[in-house]
Design a protein around this motif. Structure first.
Motif, short mmCIF file in Angstrom:
data_model
loop_
_atom_site.label_atom_id
_atom_site.label_comp_id
_atom_site.label_asym_id
_atom_site.label_seq_id
_atom_site.Cartn_x
_atom_site.Cartn_y
_atom_site.Cartn_z
N THR A 55 -7.81 -1.90 -10.86
CA THR A 55 -8.63 -2.39 -9.73
C THR A 55 -9.56 -1.33 -9.17
OG1 THR A 55 -6.86 -3.95 -9.16
CG2 THR A 55 -8.54 -3.53 -7.49
N ASP A 79 -0.17 8.67 -7.74
CA ASP A 79 0.85 8.64 -8.79
C ASP A 79 0.18 8.88 -10.14
OD1 ASP A 79 -0.41 6.08 -8.92
OD2 ASP A 79 1.30 5.30 -10.06
N ALA A 156 1.69 2.72 -5.71
CA ALA A 156 1.79 4.00 -6.39
C ALA A 156 2.76 3.78 -7.55
CB ALA A 156 2.21 5.11 -5.44
#
Ligand code: 6PG
Length: 248
Positions: A55, A79, A156
């Motif tokens: 996204t 992350d 994350a």
């Protein structure tokens, strides 16, 4: 449309619903640009935690065309998958392609997790990197954290039911195991995310609608519903395909 915050059962947050993925990306870029400019004006620099997945790619492309003092921004990641930095699944690779390379960001301002160390050590070292960015605060306060949300409510690399959700306040980065490949991850923890000055969630597409309804109703079994900055701004930017009509 901005969410009428109902104190009865909804955590405080701002919610904006955009017509489609393109307008969502443009709105997100403008909002993040404003947040970064504000941080630079107040503190001279800004820290920006990038999200992974697909996204944000459009938003990064929109950000790459914004005029701002990019040399004053330190880039980190919420992350990362434990894969080589040039692997197609690498969050660092995606951000380099869509944002950092087009802007010509200098290596000294790009703070990527060192995935060559192996999960536990990568997390420990990355925690030190993040603390060094804001040594006066414990936990360090990131200026802008961009997050996505999976259709299972993860954000994350914090997954539903994962023991990485319940860590001491002193734990900033953890190793986690995803239910999908690549499974080995490192992720910022809830204590670190909740210390941020601004958290922006970016959610697009019909596959997120069901879980977004649960998150907007505060279902704290879902990691995305648990990111509520104690002293910061929380903004949900979603497109109409992801937004549950009965939440309007
Ligand atoms: C990751 C991301 C993750 C992502 C969500 C949504 O490493 O996978 O950080 O939290 O934001 O899975 O991913 P999409 O944007 O691809 O739907």
């Amino acid at each position: 449309m901005v969410d009428p915050v109902n104190p009865a059962h909804r955590p405080h947050r701002r919610l904006e619903v955009l017509p489609d993925g393109e307008t969502l990306a443009r709105r997100a870029a403008r909002l993040i640009g404003t947040m970064l400019r504000e941080a630079i004006a107040v503190r001279g620099r800004a820290s920006f935690a990038l999200a992974g997945g697909n996204t944000p790619r459009l938003t990064y492309s929109e950000l790459a065309s914004l005029e701002l003092q990019w040399a004053a921004v330190d880039f980190v990641w919420g992350d990362e998958r434990m894969v080589a930095p040039d692997h197609e699944a690498s969050n660092v690779r995606m951000a380099r392609e869509a944002l950092l390379d087009p802007l010509g960001i200098e290596a000294k301002h790009i703070h990527a997790p060192d995935v060559t160390l192996g999960s536990p050590q990568t997390a420990r070292v990355y925690e030190r990197v993040l603390r060094a960015l804001d040594p006066r605060e414990d936990p360090p306060r990131l200026d802008v954290v961009l997050l996505g949300m999976g259709s299972d409510g993860h954000t994350a690399s914090l997954f539903p039911g994962g023991d990485e959700l319940d860590v001491p306040a002193s734990s900033l980065v953890v190793h986690s195991v995803a239910p999908v490949e690549p499974t080995a991850r490192v992720s910022m923890t809830l204590p670190l995310l909740q210390a941020a000055r601004n958290v922006v969630f970016l959610v697009s597409g019909p596959d997120k609608r069901k879980v977004l309804r649960r998150v907007l109703r505060g279902d704290t079994q879902l990691p995305a519903a648990r990111v509520r900055p104690a002293r910061g701004e929380l903004v949900w930017l979603v497109d109409e395909q992801a937004f549950p009509e009965d939440e309007a």
